[in-house]
Design a protein around this motif. Structure first.
Motif, short mmCIF file in Angstrom:
data_model
loop_
_atom_site.label_atom_id
_atom_site.label_comp_id
_atom_site.label_asym_id
_atom_site.label_seq_id
_atom_site.Cartn_x
_atom_site.Cartn_y
_atom_site.Cartn_z
N LEU A 41 -0.82 88.24 66.57
CA LEU A 41 -0.45 87.79 65.02
C LEU A 41 0.40 86.53 64.33
O LEU A 41 0.48 85.43 64.33
CB LEU A 41 1.31 88.64 64.30
CG LEU A 41 0.64 90.23 64.16
CD1 LEU A 41 2.17 90.87 63.43
CD2 LEU A 41 -0.36 90.79 63.37
N GLU A 42 -1.08 86.68 63.43
CA GLU A 42 -0.74 84.81 62.64
C GLU A 42 -0.23 85.25 61.18
O GLU A 42 -1.05 85.39 60.21
CB GLU A 42 -2.18 84.30 62.26
CG GLU A 42 -2.72 83.47 62.47
CD GLU A 42 -3.84 81.96 62.34
OE1 GLU A 42 -4.31 81.91 61.50
OE2 GLU A 42 -4.21 81.54 64.29
N ALA A 43 -0.03 84.21 60.92
CA ALA A 43 0.69 83.97 59.78
C ALA A 43 -0.14 83.80 58.60
O ALA A 43 -1.33 82.63 58.20
CB ALA A 43 1.77 83.60 59.23
N ALA A 44 -0.17 84.17 57.40
CA ALA A 44 -1.54 83.54 56.28
C ALA A 44 -1.54 82.02 56.29
O ALA A 44 -2.53 81.58 55.77
CB ALA A 44 -1.79 84.74 54.69
N ASN A 45 -0.44 81.58 55.97
CA ASN A 45 -0.78 79.84 55.65
C ASN A 45 -0.94 78.88 56.91
O ASN A 45 -1.83 77.60 56.53
CB ASN A 45 0.28 79.31 54.94
CG ASN A 45 2.05 79.58 56.24
OD1 ASN A 45 1.88 80.23 57.48
ND2 ASN A 45 3.22 79.78 56.02
N ASN A 46 -1.05 79.89 57.89
CA ASN A 46 -1.76 79.31 59.50
C ASN A 46 -3.52 79.79 59.04
O ASN A 46 -4.52 78.93 59.76
CB ASN A 46 -1.14 79.90 60.16
CG ASN A 46 0.04 79.02 60.46
OD1 ASN A 46 0.48 78.58 60.43
ND2 ASN A 46 0.50 79.82 60.96
N VAL A 47 -3.99 79.73 57.81
CA VAL A 47 -5.85 80.58 57.62
C VAL A 47 -6.20 79.40 57.53
O VAL A 47 -5.38 78.31 56.87
CB VAL A 47 -5.65 81.60 57.35
CG1 VAL A 47 -6.89 82.06 57.02
CG2 VAL A 47 -5.08 83.43 57.85
N VAL B 73 -5.14 88.15 65.41
CA VAL B 73 -6.35 87.29 66.28
C VAL B 73 -6.19 87.48 67.05
O VAL B 73 -5.27 87.96 68.00
CB VAL B 73 -5.59 85.52 65.55
CG1 VAL B 73 -5.77 85.89 63.97
CG2 VAL B 73 -4.62 85.54 65.59
N SER B 74 -7.13 87.10 67.72
CA SER B 74 -7.75 87.06 68.77
C SER B 74 -7.80 85.76 70.13
O SER B 74 -8.48 85.32 69.51
CB SER B 74 -9.62 87.67 69.52
OG SER B 74 -9.35 87.95 70.72
N GLY B 75 -6.55 86.28 70.44
CA GLY B 75 -7.19 84.52 71.18
C GLY B 75 -7.65 84.19 71.99
O GLY B 75 -8.48 85.04 72.74
N PRO B 76 -7.86 82.75 73.14
CA PRO B 76 -8.66 82.72 73.60
C PRO B 76 -9.19 83.53 74.85
O PRO B 76 -10.27 83.48 76.15
CB PRO B 76 -8.65 81.48 74.56
CG PRO B 76 -7.58 80.50 73.56
CD PRO B 76 -7.00 82.28 73.20
N ASP B 77 -7.86 84.10 75.67
CA ASP B 77 -7.26 84.96 76.79
C ASP B 77 -8.53 85.75 76.18
O ASP B 77 -7.30 87.22 76.98
CB ASP B 77 -6.64 84.55 77.83
CG ASP B 77 -5.26 85.54 76.84
OD1 ASP B 77 -5.28 85.66 75.29
OD2 ASP B 77 -4.20 85.29 77.89
N GLY B 78 -8.35 86.30 75.17
CA GLY B 78 -8.80 87.71 74.16
C GLY B 78 -7.44 88.51 74.12
O GLY B 78 -7.75 89.43 73.94
N SER B 79 -6.11 88.29 73.86
CA SER B 79 -5.32 88.88 74.08
C SER B 79 -5.21 88.65 71.99
O SER B 79 -5.87 87.80 71.37
CB SER B 79 -3.82 87.95 74.44
OG SER B 79 -3.55 87.02 74.27
N LEU B 80 -4.28 90.15 71.54
CA LEU B 80 -4.04 90.27 70.52
C LEU B 80 -2.77 89.06 69.66
O LEU B 80 -1.52 89.65 70.43
CB LEU B 80 -4.24 91.13 70.24
CG LEU B 80 -5.96 91.65 70.25
CD1 LEU B 80 -5.65 93.93 69.67
CD2 LEU B 80 -7.02 91.01 69.33
#
Length: 81
Positions: free
Chosen positions: A75-81, A66-73
């Protein structure tokens, strides 16, 4: 429901699903004895539970970028989708 028997717990998802498929086909034919059908149904329910647990285990391992608000990348766990 009872705990998963060790022979089922040792199965891969694919093995359990294949056996479950065979059980469903036999039950749909309706040619067996009632007692045998009940035993097969109970085993099928355990196989289904095992398959669901394997899928959940795989789902929790899946991550997405996922891309954060500041443009950083990140990883986000699938259960947070």
């Amino acid at each position: 429901m009872a705990d998963i028997p060790t022979d089922i717990a040792a199965m891969s998802f694919e093995e359990a699903l294949a056996e479950l498929d065979l059980i469903v086909r036999r039950l749909e034919e309706g040619k067996g004895r009632l007692d045998d059908s009940i035993v097969a149904y109970e085993r099928g329910a355990l196989l289904k539970k095992h398959c669901e647990a394997k899928l959940e285990e795989a789902r929790t391992k899946v991550e997405r970028i996922v891309s954060g608000p500041d443009g950083s990348l990140a990883l986000e766990a699938a259960n947070n989708v």
